[in-house]
Design a protein around this motif. Sequence first.
Motif, PDB file in Angstrom:
ATOM      1  N   ARG A   1      35.389  35.863  45.100  1.00 46.79           N
ATOM      2  CA  ARG A   1      35.237  36.068  43.662  1.00 46.79           C
ATOM      3  C   ARG A   1      36.269  35.244  42.908  1.00 46.79           C
ATOM      4  O   ARG A   1      37.437  35.198  43.274  1.00 46.79           O
ATOM      5  CB  ARG A   1      35.394  37.546  43.322  1.00 46.79           C
TER       6      ARG A   1
ATOM      7  N   LEU B   1      32.539  42.747  38.723  1.00 47.56           N
ATOM      8  CA  LEU B   1      31.818  42.899  39.982  1.00 47.56           C
ATOM      9  C   LEU B   1      32.009  44.312  40.515  1.00 47.56           C
ATOM     10  O   LEU B   1      33.133  44.774  40.715  1.00 47.56           O
ATOM     11  CB  LEU B   1      32.318  41.884  41.016  1.00 47.56           C
TER      12      LEU B   1
ATOM     13  N   CYS C   1      28.525  35.729  38.662  1.00 44.13           N
ATOM     14  CA  CYS C   1      29.791  36.189  38.073  1.00 44.13           C
ATOM     15  C   CYS C   1      30.524  35.024  37.404  1.00 44.13           C
ATOM     16  O   CYS C   1      31.124  35.186  36.332  1.00 44.13           O
ATOM     17  CB  CYS C   1      30.680  36.809  39.152  1.00 44.13           C
TER      18      CYS C   1
END
Length: 260
Positions: A42, A49, A19
């Motif tokens: 994240r 995502l 990511c």
Amino acid sequence: MIFTAAGTQDGREIVRRLCAVGYDVAASVVSSYGQQLLMEQREKGSGRLVVNDTPLDEEGLRTFFKEYGIRVFVDATHPYAVNVSRNAMTACAAEGIPYIRFERDLTDISYENVHLVHSYEEAAETAARFGKNVFLTTGSRNLERFVKAKPLADCTLIARVLPTADVIALCEGLGLAPAQIIAMQGPFSRELNRTMYEKYKADVIVTKNSGTIGGTDAKFQAAEDLGLPVVVIDRPVLDYPRMAHSFEEVKHFVDSVMGS
């Protein structure tokens, strides 16, 4: 979009890093706790995502692939989650999706008092020969096999498991008393392992070869400090079409597919 089976710390790190370099990732986890960990790590400004926390069989995977336009599959499940990997390889072959398996390195088993077995049943039989107090570090998914194993009927099982409500309920449902449950999240240091082995008067340790990141080294070291036997359930061996042992290898493969 990249599908990553991310039921391990390795898998979550692969998702984070994919990511971070801008890829959209669909991550499959084995619990809501795994989903929470993924979302917490994240980074802002990274690729999209999508997290799935429900089990997907072969048909479910194929449906998911079509719905989300999956172009590559990264299998970073636990080394012992063979059914997941088999389903993934079959689904990918059927849909023409490139598959790569990330495999963490094995722990070097140099401790002489290690007894390698190839099934949970063999592990129970072997552990029973070493004493009455059996310290299990194999997780909760196969705990029932040990609780119901006839060779261990007269033994006291100590289960070290994740501290989630579902896992605790599972342990209680299997008849384990509070004194038999250690609900803690690892990995654990050599010193902490040794302290636990001593506190619970362990006669034998049962574990899997989950690699350094899984804390296997520290388990062996602590057992060696105390002269305790360790029963190790060996990894199953599958015929993976492609394998990687580092994030760089995974990324190189993903780049080659997504760039084509």
